[in-house]
Design a protein around this motif. Structure first.
Motif, PDB file in Angstrom:
ATOM      1  N   TYR A 264      12.164   3.470  -1.475  1.00  0.00           N
ATOM      2  CA  TYR A 264      10.849   4.095  -1.602  1.00  0.00           C
ATOM      3  C   TYR A 264       9.830   3.492  -0.632  1.00  0.00           C
ATOM      4  N   TYR A 265       9.828   2.183  -0.498  1.00  0.00           N
ATOM      5  CA  TYR A 265       8.815   1.518   0.335  1.00  0.00           C
ATOM      6  C   TYR A 265       9.304   1.200   1.745  1.00  0.00           C
ATOM      7  N   SER A 266      10.485   1.643   2.124  1.00  0.00           N
ATOM      8  CA  SER A 266      11.052   1.247   3.413  1.00  0.00           C
ATOM      9  C   SER A 266      10.190   1.661   4.597  1.00  0.00           C
ATOM     10  N   LYS A 267       9.633   2.857   4.566  1.00  0.00           N
ATOM     11  CA  LYS A 267       8.796   3.305   5.687  1.00  0.00           C
ATOM     12  C   LYS A 267       7.515   2.479   5.770  1.00  0.00           C
ATOM     13  N   LEU A 268       6.956   2.111   4.613  1.00  0.00           N
ATOM     14  CA  LEU A 268       5.783   1.240   4.618  1.00  0.00           C
ATOM     15  C   LEU A 268       6.144  -0.124   5.195  1.00  0.00           C
ATOM     16  N   LEU A 269       7.302  -0.634   4.843  1.00  0.00           N
ATOM     17  CA  LEU A 269       7.729  -1.928   5.366  1.00  0.00           C
ATOM     18  C   LEU A 269       7.948  -1.855   6.876  1.00  0.00           C
ATOM     19  N   SER A 288       5.862 -13.726   3.633  1.00  0.00           N
ATOM     20  CA  SER A 288       5.502 -14.877   2.806  1.00  0.00           C
ATOM     21  C   SER A 288       4.705 -14.486   1.564  1.00  0.00           C
ATOM     22  N   LEU A 289       4.258 -13.254   1.515  1.00  0.00           N
ATOM     23  CA  LEU A 289       3.379 -12.831   0.422  1.00  0.00           C
ATOM     24  C   LEU A 289       4.125 -12.204  -0.740  1.00  0.00           C
ATOM     25  N   TRP A 290       5.326 -11.676  -0.493  1.00  0.00           N
ATOM     26  CA  TRP A 290       6.045 -10.980  -1.555  1.00  0.00           C
ATOM     27  C   TRP A 290       7.543 -11.072  -1.340  1.00  0.00           C
ATOM     28  N   LYS A 291       8.267 -10.563  -2.338  1.00  0.00           N
ATOM     29  CA  LYS A 291       9.724 -10.475  -2.263  1.00  0.00           C
ATOM     30  C   LYS A 291      10.090  -9.001  -2.472  1.00  0.00           C
ATOM     31  N   VAL A 292      10.747  -8.413  -1.492  1.00  0.00           N
ATOM     32  CA  VAL A 292      11.172  -7.020  -1.586  1.00  0.00           C
ATOM     33  C   VAL A 292      12.559  -6.972  -2.202  1.00  0.00           C
ATOM     34  N   CYS A 293      12.687  -6.216  -3.308  1.00  0.00           N
ATOM     35  CA  CYS A 293      13.963  -6.105  -4.022  1.00  0.00           C
ATOM     36  C   CYS A 293      14.364  -4.638  -4.121  1.00  0.00           C
ATOM     37  N   TYR A 329      16.341  -5.585   2.292  1.00  0.00           N
ATOM     38  CA  TYR A 329      15.469  -5.240   3.414  1.00  0.00           C
ATOM     39  C   TYR A 329      14.906  -6.546   3.963  1.00  0.00           C
ATOM     40  N   THR A 330      15.108  -6.762   5.233  1.00  0.00           N
ATOM     41  CA  THR A 330      14.647  -8.004   5.850  1.00  0.00           C
ATOM     42  C   THR A 330      13.326  -7.773   6.565  1.00  0.00           C
ATOM     43  N   MET A 331      12.308  -8.487   6.108  1.00  0.00           N
ATOM     44  CA  MET A 331      11.015  -8.433   6.788  1.00  0.00           C
ATOM     45  C   MET A 331      11.064  -9.348   8.008  1.00  0.00           C
ATOM     46  N   THR A 332      10.646  -8.839   9.127  1.00  0.00           N
ATOM     47  CA  THR A 332      10.641  -9.642  10.353  1.00  0.00           C
ATOM     48  C   THR A 332       9.273 -10.215  10.660  1.00  0.00           C
ATOM     49  N   ILE A 333       8.329 -10.010   9.738  1.00  0.00           N
ATOM     50  CA  ILE A 333       6.991 -10.564   9.970  1.00  0.00           C
ATOM     51  C   ILE A 333       6.614 -11.489   8.840  1.00  0.00           C
TER      52      ILE A 333
END
Length: 333
Positions: A264-269, A288-293, A329-333
């Motif tokens: 659902y949130y992939s495009k936002l990420l 660093s602010l959240w954990k995407v599950c 989903y791996t955040m790169t920022i």
């Protein structure tokens, strides 16, 4: 929880109650409009099935803080307009009542999510399952906006776990009018119906702040962002900013979990990742602010590790997904 527009943020519609002054004894002055003459958040109207014409009846007393809205061509249906905020004191008093409710019920898990998701949707069942297991894992109160949709799913899950539930209700949720300030099944002492949206936000934030520095195993709290629309995104980004500026978690960190059900949130990420290339966020800042599950088991496992819950107490009533179906989903920022 979908955002309702704060009634304090508007003026008096078209100002008809102020400008349409008339000597006493004359018939009411009516102004017809093809649409409601005031912002939707300023009134609660009930409509019949027949075509209706909106009209405003100006108050006989120009100092009266109410208007009546009549619907012509239908039975006598009217609704009192909410009075404007008289002073900042009213907002402060409501915030105080929200804080008192949190103090009485205890801090815990706060759920942000859509009010429009029906009970038949898979995300509704996933949310109820997640709320049930988090309530048991953290032994905490479950907090929502006390509305329908995914907020209701979180309530039901916590009640199934036999854990306390609290909420901050608002008169209007996105997509529907709430004709009553009362929740359909929660006891009145477990929630507060907020007149001001800012007070509701204060209450939800206070419900997750951890400040017991002497025992870091108590006051287990978490912010859970479920799929949602404009109101949910408003709250998600506000929470992110508060964590970033150390207004939340400055003493004890607070886990912030984003449930990326069905991507659902992939495009936002992806957009947030792009922000790094534009230089508007720093590398590693958002991650660093959240954990995407992507699923409930992943979120529960993360919270168990965050709070060092002993392995023997990690009795999740759900099974982990097969290895071939595990994605992250791996955040790169």
């Amino acid at each position: 929880m979908e955002a309702a527009t704060a009634s304090s943020g508007f003026g008096s519609g078209l100002g008809l109650a102020r400008s349409s002054r008339r000597p006493s004894g004359r018939s009411p002055i009516r102004h017809s409009f093809p649409h409601p003459p005031c912002p939707a958040s300023r009134s609660r109207l009930v409509r019949s099935g027949a075509p209706l014409t909106w009209s405003v009846v100006a108050a006989a007393d120009p100092h009266q803080h109410q208007q009546q809205v009549e619907l012509e061509g239908a039975p006598a249906i009217c609704a009192a307009m909410e009075p404007e905020r008289g002073s900042p004191r009213e907002v402060r008093e409501e915030i105080t009542r929200c804080y008192e409710l949190v103090s009485r019920l205890g801090r815990g898990a706060v759920y942000l999510g859509s009010s429009r998701v029906p009970a038949t949707h898979p995300h509704f069942h996933q949310t109820a399952e997640l709320a049930r297991e988090i309530a048991k894992l953290l032994d905490c109160t479950t907090w929502t906006g006390a509305g329908p949709g995914l907020m209701d799913a979180a309530n039901q899950g916590a009640l199934e776990a036999d854990k306390p539930v609290g909420g901050f209700k608002i008169g209007k949720e996105a997509g529907e009018w709430t004709t009553s300030n009362f929740h359909p099944y929660l006891p009145s002492e477990s929630y507060h119906t907020c007149r001001f949206f800012s007070a509701r936000k204060h209450g939800l934030v206070d419900a997750v702040v951890r400040n017991n520095a002497t025992d870091k195993t108590t006051d287990k709290t978490v912010i859970v962002a479920l799929p949602g629309g404009i109101g949910t995104l408003d709250e998600v980004f506000e929470i992110m900013a508060l964590i970033q500026l150390e207004r939340i978690g400055s003493t004890l960190p607070v886990p912030f979990v984003v449930m990326n059900y069905d991507s659902y949130y992939s495009k936002l990420l992806e957009f947030l990742n792009d922000c790094k290339d534009w230089g508007t966020v720093a590398p590693g800042e958002v991650a660093s602010l959240w954990k995407v599950c992507n699923g409930n088991y992943e979120a529960l496992d993360y919270l168990a590790q965050f709070y060092d819950v002993p392995a023997g107490e990690r009795n999740f009533a759900i099974s982990p997904p097969p290895k071939e179906h595990r994605t992250s989903y791996t955040m790169t920022i």
